[in-house]
Design a protein around this motif. Structure first.
Motif, short mmCIF file in Angstrom:
data_model
loop_
_atom_site.label_atom_id
_atom_site.label_comp_id
_atom_site.label_asym_id
_atom_site.label_seq_id
_atom_site.Cartn_x
_atom_site.Cartn_y
_atom_site.Cartn_z
N TYR A 28 23.44 -1.01 15.87
CA TYR A 28 23.48 -2.14 16.29
C TYR A 28 22.82 -3.22 15.59
N TYR A 29 22.34 -2.53 14.49
CA TYR A 29 21.30 -3.67 13.43
C TYR A 29 22.28 -3.71 11.61
N ILE A 30 23.11 -3.00 11.86
CA ILE A 30 23.75 -3.21 10.78
C ILE A 30 24.41 -4.40 9.94
N ASN A 31 25.15 -4.63 10.75
CA ASN A 31 25.54 -6.01 10.39
C ASN A 31 24.82 -7.10 10.48
N GLY A 39 1.03 -0.94 0.07
CA GLY A 39 0.22 -0.14 -0.11
C GLY A 39 0.99 1.63 -0.22
N ASN A 40 -0.26 2.37 0.85
CA ASN A 40 0.83 4.09 0.48
C ASN A 40 1.56 4.14 1.81
N CYS A 41 2.33 4.30 2.35
CA CYS A 41 3.16 4.71 3.52
C CYS A 41 2.99 6.93 3.53
N ASP A 42 2.14 7.25 4.50
CA ASP A 42 2.09 8.55 4.84
C ASP A 42 4.10 9.30 4.50
N ASP A 43 4.86 9.13 4.90
CA ASP A 43 6.00 9.27 4.85
C ASP A 43 7.58 8.88 4.38
N THR A 44 7.63 8.33 3.52
CA THR A 44 7.96 7.15 2.67
C THR A 44 7.80 7.31 0.90
N ASP A 45 8.35 6.37 0.82
CA ASP A 45 8.15 5.50 -0.71
C ASP A 45 8.78 3.95 -0.75
N GLU A 46 9.54 3.91 0.63
CA GLU A 46 9.30 2.16 0.61
C GLU A 46 8.40 1.45 1.21
N ALA A 73 15.68 -6.86 3.31
CA ALA A 73 16.45 -5.57 3.93
C ALA A 73 14.97 -4.55 4.39
N LEU A 74 14.18 -4.43 2.98
CA LEU A 74 12.98 -3.82 4.08
C LEU A 74 11.52 -3.97 5.47
N TRP A 85 21.42 -0.68 5.07
CA TRP A 85 21.71 0.67 5.33
C TRP A 85 20.48 1.38 4.43
N ASP A 86 19.49 0.35 3.93
CA ASP A 86 18.19 1.03 3.56
C ASP A 86 17.82 2.19 4.51
N GLY A 87 17.13 2.76 4.63
CA GLY A 87 16.46 3.97 5.46
C GLY A 87 17.03 4.16 6.66
N LEU A 88 18.10 3.70 6.96
CA LEU A 88 19.56 4.31 7.80
C LEU A 88 20.40 5.03 7.35
#
Length: 196
Positions: free
Chosen positions: A135-138, A33-40, A70-71, A162-165
């Protein structure tokens, strides 16, 4: 999606999305669906106190299987933060990231989870993203690598993590985005199928 959910023996998946699987008090719902503050993608925990529902919405599904995974992992971390706090403190607005993080820190310290507070200059509405950069990249990259049958070294999967970060690293952070990771991701992408 099936590959991600069948990979639940992975530690990160067990500790985020997997926490919803056998818990009758919480429901994790995936939708397109659609998100208010992102396109991902986005995570809505506004109904968690009412009916235990957390909704992960994928907006951009026109990408590789690993990109979508990843999303889902990223949003699954947000969902688990909401769930974790809801178990101890009802009525916290899930859109108030600063408040969510404050309660997460409080209960994580109280109940023994390992936690180190990030730099105090963190933007109020993105503190969870700063925490994830540290704490979550790796762990995200390791999970994606496993989903891809360990075809490439770990660094090849870090750009996905790193997507979104990107840009949320606090000053003086130990983990900072490296633009050279894009080239490694392109190699993985050239040998990965698109979502259908």
């Amino acid at each position: 999606m099936d590959q991600l959910l069948t990979g639940m023996n992975d530690h990160l998946l067990k500790s985020t999305i997997g926490k919803f699987v056998k818990d009758p008090n919480y429901n994790l719902i995936f939708k397109i669906g659609n998100c208010d503050d992102t396109d991902e993608a986005c995570t809505d925990g506004s109904k968690i106190d009412k009916n235990g529902e957390v909704v992960i919405t994928l907006e951009n599904t026109n990408q590789s299987v690993l990109g979508v995974a990843a999303l889902l992992i990223h949003e699954g971390i947000h969902a688990e933060l909401y769930k974790y706090i809801s178990q101890y403190k009802r009525g916290v607005n899930p859109n108030d990231k600063r408040e969510i993080f404050r309660w997460y820190k409080h209960y994580a310290q109280r109940y023994g989870d390992v936690f180190n507070h990030p730099h105090p200059s963190v933007p109020k509405n993105k503190i969870d993203h700063v925490y994830m950069t540290q704490y979550y990249i790796n762990p995200i990259a390791e999970t994606l690598r496993k989903l891809d049958n360990n075809r490439y070294p770990l660094d090849y999967y870090k750009d996905y993590a790193w997507d979104g970060l990107r840009g949320w690293e606090p000053s003086g952070a130990s983990n900072v985005y490296d633009k050279s990771l894009v080239k490694l991701r392109k190699i993985v992408e050239s040998n990965t199928e698109k979502c259908k």
